[in-house]
Design an enzyme around this catalytic site. Sequence first.
Site, PDB file in Angstrom:
ATOM      1  N   ARG A  41       4.301 -13.219  -5.905  1.00 62.70           N
ATOM      2  CA  ARG A  41       3.165 -13.580  -5.022  1.00 62.70           C
ATOM      3  C   ARG A  41       3.336 -14.995  -4.453  1.00 62.70           C
ATOM      4  O   ARG A  41       2.372 -15.754  -4.349  1.00 62.70           O
ATOM      5  CB  ARG A  41       1.826 -13.518  -5.776  1.00 62.70           C
ATOM      6  CG  ARG A  41       1.418 -12.151  -6.252  1.00 62.70           C
ATOM      7  CD  ARG A  41       1.118 -11.210  -5.075  1.00 62.70           C
ATOM      8  NE  ARG A  41       0.483 -10.012  -5.545  1.00 62.70           N
ATOM      9  CZ  ARG A  41       1.122  -8.967  -6.081  1.00 62.70           C
ATOM     10  NH1 ARG A  41       2.440  -8.994  -6.166  1.00 62.70           N
ATOM     11  NH2 ARG A  41       0.458  -7.915  -6.485  1.00 62.70           N
ATOM     12  N   SER A  55      -6.571  -8.480  -6.113  1.00 61.32           N
ATOM     13  CA  SER A  55      -6.433  -9.269  -7.345  1.00 61.32           C
ATOM     14  C   SER A  55      -6.821 -10.711  -7.056  1.00 61.32           C
ATOM     15  O   SER A  55      -6.231 -11.350  -6.185  1.00 61.32           O
ATOM     16  CB  SER A  55      -4.982  -9.266  -7.832  1.00 61.32           C
ATOM     17  OG  SER A  55      -4.548  -7.964  -8.092  1.00 61.32           O
ATOM     18  N   GLU A 101      -4.940 -16.205  -7.333  1.00 57.05           N
ATOM     19  CA  GLU A 101      -3.966 -15.702  -6.364  1.00 57.05           C
ATOM     20  C   GLU A 101      -4.493 -15.872  -4.933  1.00 57.05           C
ATOM     21  O   GLU A 101      -3.743 -16.106  -3.998  1.00 57.05           O
ATOM     22  CB  GLU A 101      -3.687 -14.220  -6.646  1.00 57.05           C
ATOM     23  CG  GLU A 101      -2.430 -13.724  -5.980  1.00 57.05           C
ATOM     24  CD  GLU A 101      -2.612 -12.380  -5.312  1.00 57.05           C
ATOM     25  OE1 GLU A 101      -2.158 -12.251  -4.159  1.00 57.05           O
ATOM     26  OE2 GLU A 101      -3.191 -11.469  -5.915  1.00 57.05           O
TER      27      GLU A 101
HETATM   28  N1  EPU Z   1      -5.885  -3.681 -17.419  1.00 53.76           N
HETATM   29  C1  EPU Z   1      -6.944  -3.736 -18.299  1.00 53.76           C
HETATM   30  N2  EPU Z   1      -8.190  -3.981 -17.789  1.00 53.76           N
HETATM   31  C2  EPU Z   1      -8.410  -4.150 -16.458  1.00 53.76           C
HETATM   32  C3  EPU Z   1      -7.322  -4.095 -15.577  1.00 53.76           C
HETATM   33  C4  EPU Z   1      -6.054  -3.872 -16.079  1.00 53.76           C
HETATM   34  O1  EPU Z   1      -6.789  -3.584 -19.487  1.00 53.76           O
HETATM   35  O2  EPU Z   1      -9.575  -4.334 -16.087  1.00 53.76           O
HETATM   36  C5  EPU Z   1      -4.539  -3.389 -17.948  1.00 53.76           C
HETATM   37  C6  EPU Z   1      -4.156  -1.930 -17.655  1.00 53.76           C
HETATM   38  O3  EPU Z   1      -4.539  -1.113 -18.697  1.00 53.76           O
HETATM   39  C7  EPU Z   1      -2.666  -1.996 -17.548  1.00 53.76           C
HETATM   40  C8  EPU Z   1      -2.399  -3.394 -17.048  1.00 53.76           C
HETATM   41  O4  EPU Z   1      -3.577  -4.146 -17.265  1.00 53.76           O
HETATM   42  O5  EPU Z   1      -2.079  -1.896 -18.812  1.00 53.76           O
HETATM   43  C9  EPU Z   1      -1.952  -3.437 -15.612  1.00 53.76           C
HETATM   44  O6  EPU Z   1      -2.988  -2.950 -14.756  1.00 53.76           O
HETATM   45  P1  EPU Z   1      -2.685  -2.435 -13.271  1.00 53.76           P
HETATM   46  O7  EPU Z   1      -1.612  -1.414 -13.291  1.00 53.76           O
HETATM   47  O8  EPU Z   1      -3.982  -2.070 -12.661  1.00 53.76           O
HETATM   48  O9  EPU Z   1      -2.041  -3.660 -12.541  1.00 53.76           O
HETATM   49  P2  EPU Z   1      -2.380  -5.222 -12.535  1.00 53.76           P
HETATM   50  O10 EPU Z   1      -1.327  -5.945 -13.287  1.00 53.76           O
HETATM   51  O11 EPU Z   1      -3.783  -5.435 -12.987  1.00 53.76           O
HETATM   52  C10 EPU Z   1      -0.941  -5.735 -10.440  1.00 53.76           C
HETATM   53  C11 EPU Z   1      -1.092  -6.387  -9.099  1.00 53.76           C
HETATM   54  C12 EPU Z   1      -1.836  -5.477  -8.125  1.00 53.76           C
HETATM   55  C13 EPU Z   1      -1.041  -4.189  -7.995  1.00 53.76           C
HETATM   56  C14 EPU Z   1      -0.888  -3.561  -9.380  1.00 53.76           C
HETATM   57  C15 EPU Z   1      -0.016  -2.347  -9.365  1.00 53.76           C
HETATM   58  C16 EPU Z   1      -1.141  -8.775  -9.471  1.00 53.76           C
HETATM   59  C17 EPU Z   1      -1.959 -10.013  -9.490  1.00 53.76           C
HETATM   60  N3  EPU Z   1      -1.793  -7.651  -9.218  1.00 53.76           N
HETATM   61  O12 EPU Z   1      -2.238  -5.563 -10.978  1.00 53.76           O
HETATM   62  O13 EPU Z   1      -1.845  -6.109  -6.864  1.00 53.76           O
HETATM   63  O14 EPU Z   1      -1.678  -3.289  -7.119  1.00 53.76           O
HETATM   64  O15 EPU Z   1      -0.261  -4.508 -10.295  1.00 53.76           O
HETATM   65  O16 EPU Z   1       1.309  -2.729  -9.163  1.00 53.76           O
HETATM   66  O17 EPU Z   1       0.065  -8.832  -9.706  1.00 53.76           O
HETATM   67  C18 EPU Z   1      -3.115  -7.540  -5.435  1.00 53.76           C
HETATM   68  O18 EPU Z   1      -2.208  -8.360  -5.533  1.00 53.76           O
HETATM   69  O19 EPU Z   1      -4.157  -7.780  -4.748  1.00 53.76           O
HETATM   70  C19 EPU Z   1      -3.046  -6.289  -6.179  1.00 53.76           C
HETATM   71  C20 EPU Z   1      -4.049  -5.405  -6.171  1.00 53.76           C
END
Ligand code: EPU
Length: 337
Positions: free
Chosen positions: A163, A237, A333
């Site tokens: 990012r 995010s 972010e």
């Molecule tokens: N999780 C939780 N609680 C929550 C949210 C997530 O426990 O409320 C846990 C999930 O269970 C999972 C892990 O966190 O084990 C990852 O969650 P998720 O797959 O939803 O992805 P993320 O790491 O929360 C990142 C990106 C997103 C992108 C997703 C999918 C960043 C800051 N965010 O989110 O990007 O869509 O991965 O690749 O890296 C964005 O940048 O605006 C964005 C939406």
Amino acid sequence: MEIVRNISLKPYNTFGIDVTAEFFLEVTNEQMLPAITGDSSLPLQRCVLGGGSNILLTKPVTGLLLHNRLRGVEVIREDENHVWVKVCSGEVWHDFVMFAISKGWSGIENLALIPGTVGASPMQNIGAYGVEVKDTIESVSFWHWEENRFITYSNTDCDFGYRDSIFKHELKDKVFITAVVYRLNKTPNFNTSYGAISQELEKMGVTDITIRAIADAVIAIRSSKLPDPKEIGNSGSFFKNPTISNALFDALKEQYPDIPSYPVSDSMVKVPAGWLIEQCGWKGKREGDAGVHAKQALVLVNYGAATGAEIWNLSGEVLTSVKNKFGIDLEREVQIW
Ligand code: EPU
């Protein structure tokens, strides 16, 4: 050039924050940029607005706000395996993804439905579901306000990171990105490594994987977890996923055996900020019209009339509680204006 005075920015930012811009100008062709630089009657302080999907407006925007409306998509080179597509920065990102899919070009299908414009894609190296846009970017062209000329940077010049890019650091506020050249594959190289994608494809009953099926799966996952800015204001995010040392991670794992992680290097791991925030009890919490999304704790939302300051304050409370509970410093972010 048609400057609009004191315009409300509510329709121009996906958080739906109602502040004004003192001087607002739509940039519809590249040649306006040298003209703006040369026009001494215009304010010298300038900022650029694309889709408004990665900013939190905390105060009225003074100076000249340039709304990017540069449009156009053009194939500039092609060989047996690849196609090089030049896309003007004001194009809507998701529309370009769908266009590429309609042509059978692969590389960005995992990035479907990310809000914002093409110009924002190199700026924050957008990423999702195992793919980062940097892997498809050949070059980025921009107008440099101080050097008074158009410049093109190659992929390596852009210093891409998670990012992150040079456009958030050395070149911050110094340039107007005009176009991005993407190198896409004619023969798809599917990326279904991210668990949620393979699960969704299975749920959809897809046996014959195509780039369209991947995009459909991504759209289904995103729509189920992330709030639609047309219904609830948000900027995706709000925080980055923090990278921590193995030592800190091992200590946390003792106390929280379920803590998820992704290896980054031999000594560092990435931890999902959404998990940390949820553990602190924030998921679904609301303070006035500012809140933490009920389905994804990484996303802050505006239920209607929240101010930028209220969202900012909420994000500060989230940062403090994650620091107190886990000893981890989260980083925002979203860009704060
Ligand atoms: N999780 C939780 N609680 C929550 C949210 C997530 O426990 O409320 C846990 C999930 O269970 C999972 C892990 O966190 O084990 C990852 O969650 P998720 O797959 O939803 O992805 P993320 O790491 O929360 C990142 C990106 C997103 C992108 C997703 C999918 C960043 C800051 N965010 O989110 O990007 O869509 O991965 O690749 O890296 C964005 O940048 O605006 C964005 C939406």
